[in-house]
Design a protein around this motif. Sequence first.
Motif, PDB file in Angstrom:
ATOM      1  N   LEU A 107       0.835  -1.284   0.283  1.00  0.00           N
ATOM      2  CA  LEU A 107      -0.223   0.203   0.329  1.00  0.00           C
ATOM      3  C   LEU A 107       0.833   1.472   0.038  1.00  0.00           C
ATOM      4  O   LEU A 107       0.562   1.887  -0.531  1.00  0.00           O
ATOM      5  CB  LEU A 107      -0.539  -0.039   1.477  1.00  0.00           C
ATOM      6  N   ILE A 108       1.778   1.495   0.821  1.00  0.00           N
ATOM      7  CA  ILE A 108       3.145   2.202   0.960  1.00  0.00           C
ATOM      8  C   ILE A 108       3.600   2.657  -0.752  1.00  0.00           C
ATOM      9  O   ILE A 108       3.097   3.993  -1.466  1.00  0.00           O
ATOM     10  CB  ILE A 108       3.934   1.932   1.383  1.00  0.00           C
ATOM     11  N   GLU A 109       4.118   1.396  -1.549  1.00  0.00           N
ATOM     12  CA  GLU A 109       4.323   1.803  -2.650  1.00  0.00           C
ATOM     13  C   GLU A 109       2.964   1.771  -3.518  1.00  0.00           C
ATOM     14  O   GLU A 109       3.977   3.346  -3.838  1.00  0.00           O
ATOM     15  CB  GLU A 109       4.903  -0.006  -2.743  1.00  0.00           C
ATOM     16  N   ALA A 110       2.458   1.436  -3.709  1.00  0.00           N
ATOM     17  CA  ALA A 110       1.397   2.290  -4.639  1.00  0.00           C
ATOM     18  C   ALA A 110       1.241   4.108  -3.804  1.00  0.00           C
ATOM     19  O   ALA A 110       0.293   4.203  -4.896  1.00  0.00           O
ATOM     20  CB  ALA A 110      -0.136   1.410  -3.859  1.00  0.00           C
ATOM     21  N   SER A 111       0.602   3.978  -2.619  1.00  0.00           N
ATOM     22  CA  SER A 111       0.637   5.125  -2.933  1.00  0.00           C
ATOM     23  C   SER A 111       1.761   6.137  -3.227  1.00  0.00           C
ATOM     24  O   SER A 111       1.674   7.661  -3.631  1.00  0.00           O
ATOM     25  CB  SER A 111       0.579   5.443  -0.903  1.00  0.00           C
ATOM     26  N   GLU A 112       3.081   5.608  -3.256  1.00  0.00           N
ATOM     27  CA  GLU A 112       4.181   6.319  -3.078  1.00  0.00           C
ATOM     28  C   GLU A 112       4.427   6.365  -4.829  1.00  0.00           C
ATOM     29  O   GLU A 112       4.392   8.072  -5.629  1.00  0.00           O
ATOM     30  CB  GLU A 112       5.197   5.726  -3.245  1.00  0.00           C
ATOM     31  N   ALA A 113       3.900   5.764  -5.131  1.00  0.00           N
ATOM     32  CA  ALA A 113       3.667   5.564  -7.464  1.00  0.00           C
ATOM     33  C   ALA A 113       2.754   7.108  -7.608  1.00  0.00           C
ATOM     34  O   ALA A 113       2.835   7.764  -8.903  1.00  0.00           O
ATOM     35  CB  ALA A 113       3.615   4.810  -7.873  1.00  0.00           C
TER      36      ALA A 113
END
Length: 75
Positions: A42-48
């Motif tokens: 979720l953090i990676e998707a949010s950053e992307a």
Amino acid sequence: LAGGDLSQEVRGAYRGDHQILSRGLNGTIQVLRELLAELKRLIEASEASYRAAVDAADVRHNLVREAIIGAIASA
């Protein structure tokens, strides 16, 4: 587990209450591993998504800038 190390599980042939506790701890460790993996995703998707929004804003900014410069040049 108390130190935050989720790489280890309870090992051994336990019986009775100790078996119940070891199974419970191992189940808890597995759930925590899965939660952390999902949180990372979720953090990676949010950053992307954030990077994509910033990139889109930069494109819009450049288009407006070019339009203003063009309007000034033709005035």
